[in-house]
Enzyme design. Structure first.
Site, mmCIF file in Angstrom:
data_model
loop_
_atom_site.group_PDB
_atom_site.id
_atom_site.type_symbol
_atom_site.label_atom_id
_atom_site.label_comp_id
_atom_site.label_asym_id
_atom_site.label_seq_id
_atom_site.Cartn_x
_atom_site.Cartn_y
_atom_site.Cartn_z
ATOM 1 N N THR A 126 42.707 10.495 -15.398
ATOM 2 C CA THR A 126 44.071 10.308 -15.892
ATOM 3 C C THR A 126 44.964 9.578 -14.884
ATOM 4 O O THR A 126 44.772 9.707 -13.663
ATOM 5 C CB THR A 126 44.686 11.690 -16.193
ATOM 6 O OG1 THR A 126 46.080 11.547 -16.439
ATOM 7 C CG2 THR A 126 44.521 12.663 -15.032
ATOM 8 N N ASP A 127 45.977 8.897 -15.393
ATOM 9 C CA ASP A 127 46.964 8.245 -14.518
ATOM 10 C C ASP A 127 47.837 9.271 -13.792
ATOM 11 O O ASP A 127 48.544 8.925 -12.845
ATOM 12 C CB ASP A 127 47.834 7.258 -15.309
ATOM 13 C CG ASP A 127 48.716 7.892 -16.376
ATOM 14 O OD1 ASP A 127 48.577 9.111 -16.622
ATOM 15 O OD2 ASP A 127 49.534 7.171 -16.979
ATOM 16 N N GLU A 128 47.779 10.539 -14.231
ATOM 17 C CA GLU A 128 48.622 11.550 -13.573
ATOM 18 C C GLU A 128 48.234 11.772 -12.123
ATOM 19 O O GLU A 128 49.010 12.327 -11.349
ATOM 20 C CB GLU A 128 48.549 12.884 -14.328
ATOM 21 C CG GLU A 128 49.118 12.781 -15.709
ATOM 22 C CD GLU A 128 49.724 14.073 -16.239
ATOM 23 O OE1 GLU A 128 49.857 15.032 -15.470
ATOM 24 O OE2 GLU A 128 50.066 14.089 -17.421
ATOM 25 N N TYR A 151 47.255 20.732 -13.126
ATOM 26 C CA TYR A 151 46.361 19.874 -13.921
ATOM 27 C C TYR A 151 46.036 18.592 -13.160
ATOM 28 O O TYR A 151 44.857 18.236 -12.982
ATOM 29 C CB TYR A 151 47.005 19.538 -15.274
ATOM 30 C CG TYR A 151 46.332 18.375 -15.975
ATOM 31 C CD1 TYR A 151 45.056 18.513 -16.520
ATOM 32 C CD2 TYR A 151 46.943 17.115 -16.062
ATOM 33 C CE1 TYR A 151 44.408 17.444 -17.138
ATOM 34 C CE2 TYR A 151 46.318 16.053 -16.671
ATOM 35 C CZ TYR A 151 45.045 16.210 -17.211
ATOM 36 O OH TYR A 151 44.411 15.151 -17.804
ATOM 37 N N LYS A 155 42.461 17.180 -11.549
ATOM 38 C CA LYS A 155 41.826 15.915 -11.953
ATOM 39 C C LYS A 155 41.614 15.026 -10.721
ATOM 40 O O LYS A 155 40.571 14.376 -10.590
ATOM 41 C CB LYS A 155 42.669 15.188 -13.015
ATOM 42 C CG LYS A 155 42.759 15.892 -14.358
ATOM 43 C CD LYS A 155 41.426 16.061 -15.091
ATOM 44 C CE LYS A 155 40.856 14.783 -15.646
ATOM 45 N NZ LYS A 155 39.679 15.052 -16.527
#
Ligand code: NAD
Ligand code: DAU
Length: 337
Positions: A126-128, A151, A155
């Site tokens: 994810t870009d997060e 989260y 990741k």
């Protein structure tokens, strides 16, 4: 022909990937390993359920014995790893399952792949992991990792673990980092399906803080095509960003959705902000486009309209998904705001 092991294929993006691959003849066998958490739903896979190339295995990616046996027996050409606890708000309310699945689960799969010499491992991320990015900058794949939530930290950790298996063991791992997905079959805890569902029911639409947080919206099928492109043309040991090239503030998204539904903006209510809320995500997908020829094709307005039409037509799906555990989660997440 290709044998695929997909994890988390009963979730939102995983099920879109399974439908896409089997619908386009992209696999001779596809095994879907999924624990069926609150987010896993076999209804999402009814279109492929009777396909002789498809098999469902109910199980946990943290179960090393099950995972090892499955990989040893199937000998997949590719493992596509979607399974995760995927929701930021839930990771804030209850971080333990996030670290268990996203870190231990990814480790368990990587070990099985290493021990069985799996020729390709695609880790879906994810870009997060890049955290909040000040305008006008965009993160490329070398941007520092600055995760803000349990989260995104889980990741980021799983990305590093996956890449370490390439460096140390030469396991051919590729990592993809996508922006915010939307489309049919998304669980109504995420912004777009939650707002559509509440608006259809004339319920309040909870906007966190000032609603000016920016996300880059990617239609789920564009994401799935990008993953296929990364498997086919991407390089092992590399990271590829996957953005939708459509940055919008949350209130803009919700207003567009309300206009399409013919509902009043007065349904929007400001609620207490998410702790640690990232202000802006922005990705450069130039590397993936250059190396594979992929690009996002779905214009946001068209994708949003298609998504709204799908949820309107699938009120029975939504009613089933929102029964049971959903109500207590909703209470826990929104009551204190
Ligand atoms: P989702 O929550 O809809 O689905 C997750 C799936 O994983 C479910 O079917 C669930 O049952 C399964 N699962 C969870 N824990 C498991 C375990 N221990 N063992 C086996 N299966 C398990 O998630 P999603 O939105 O489809 O996201 C899929 C992947 O894509 C995740 O890795 C997520 O981090 C990543 N991602 C999501 C987005 C997004 O916008 N949704 C964007 C970028 C990346
Ligand atoms: O960027 C990719 C990520 O996108 C994925 O890795 C995650 O799995 C996925 O959940 C998503 O994370 P976000 O936190 O960005 O998505 P969410 O839909 O939860 O929220 C989108 C924005 O909308 C965010 O700024 C918070 C806001 N929001 C969300 C909800 C659920 C609200 O204002 N109100 C809400 O009720």
């Amino acid at each position: 022909m290709t044998k695929l092991l997909v994890t988390g294929g009963a979730g939102f993006i995983g099920s879109a990937f399974v439908r896409l691959v089997l619908g386009s003849g992209g696999a001779s066998q596809l095994v879907n390993l999924d624990k069926l958490t609150y987010a896993g739903n076999l209804e999402n896979l009814l279109p492929v359920d009777a396909d002789p190339r498809y098999r469902f295995v109910h199980g946990d990616i943290c179960d090393a014995k099950l995972v090892n046996n499955l990989v040893a027996d199937l000998k997949p050409d590719v493992i596509v790893h979607f399974a995760a606890e995927s929701h930021v708000d839930r990771s804030i309310l209850s971080p333990a399952p996030v670290f268990e699945t996203n870190l231990r689960g990814t480790f368990t799969l990587l070990e099985a792949a290493r021990l069985n010499n799996t020729p390709r491992f695609l880790h879906v991320s994810t870009d997060e992991v890049y955290g909040s990015i000040d305008a006008p900058h965009e993160a490329d794949e070398h941007y520092p990792l600055r995760a803000s939530s349990p989260y995104s930290a889980s990741k980021a950790g799983s990305d590093l673990l996956a890449l370490s298996y390439f460096v140390t063991y030469k396991l051919p791992v590729t990592v993809t980092r996508a922006s915010n997905n939307y489309g049919p079959y998304q669980f109504p805890e995420k912004l777009i399906p939650l707002m559509i569902s509440n608006a259809i029911a004339d319920q309040p639409l909870p906007i966190y803080g000032d609603g000016m947080q920016v996300r880059d919206w990617l239609y789920v099928d564009d994401h799935c095509r990008a993953i296929l492109a990364a498997i086919e043309h991407g390089r092992p040991g590399e990271v590829y960003n996957i953005g939708g090239s459509r940055s919008l503030a949350n209130v803009e998204v919700v207003k567009m959705m309300l206009a399409l539904l013919g509902k009043p903006e007065s349904l929007m209510v400001t609620v207490k902000d998410r702790p640690g809320h990232d202000r802006r995500y922005a990705l450069s997908s130039e590397k993936l486009m250059r190396e594979t020829g992929w690009k996002a094709e779905m214009p946001f307005e068209q994708g949003l309209r298609a998504t709204i039409d799908w949820y309107r037509a699938k009120s029975d799906w939504m009613a089933r998904v929102k029964s049971g555990e959903y109500q207590s989660y909703y209470e826990k997440n929104y009551a204190g705001r």
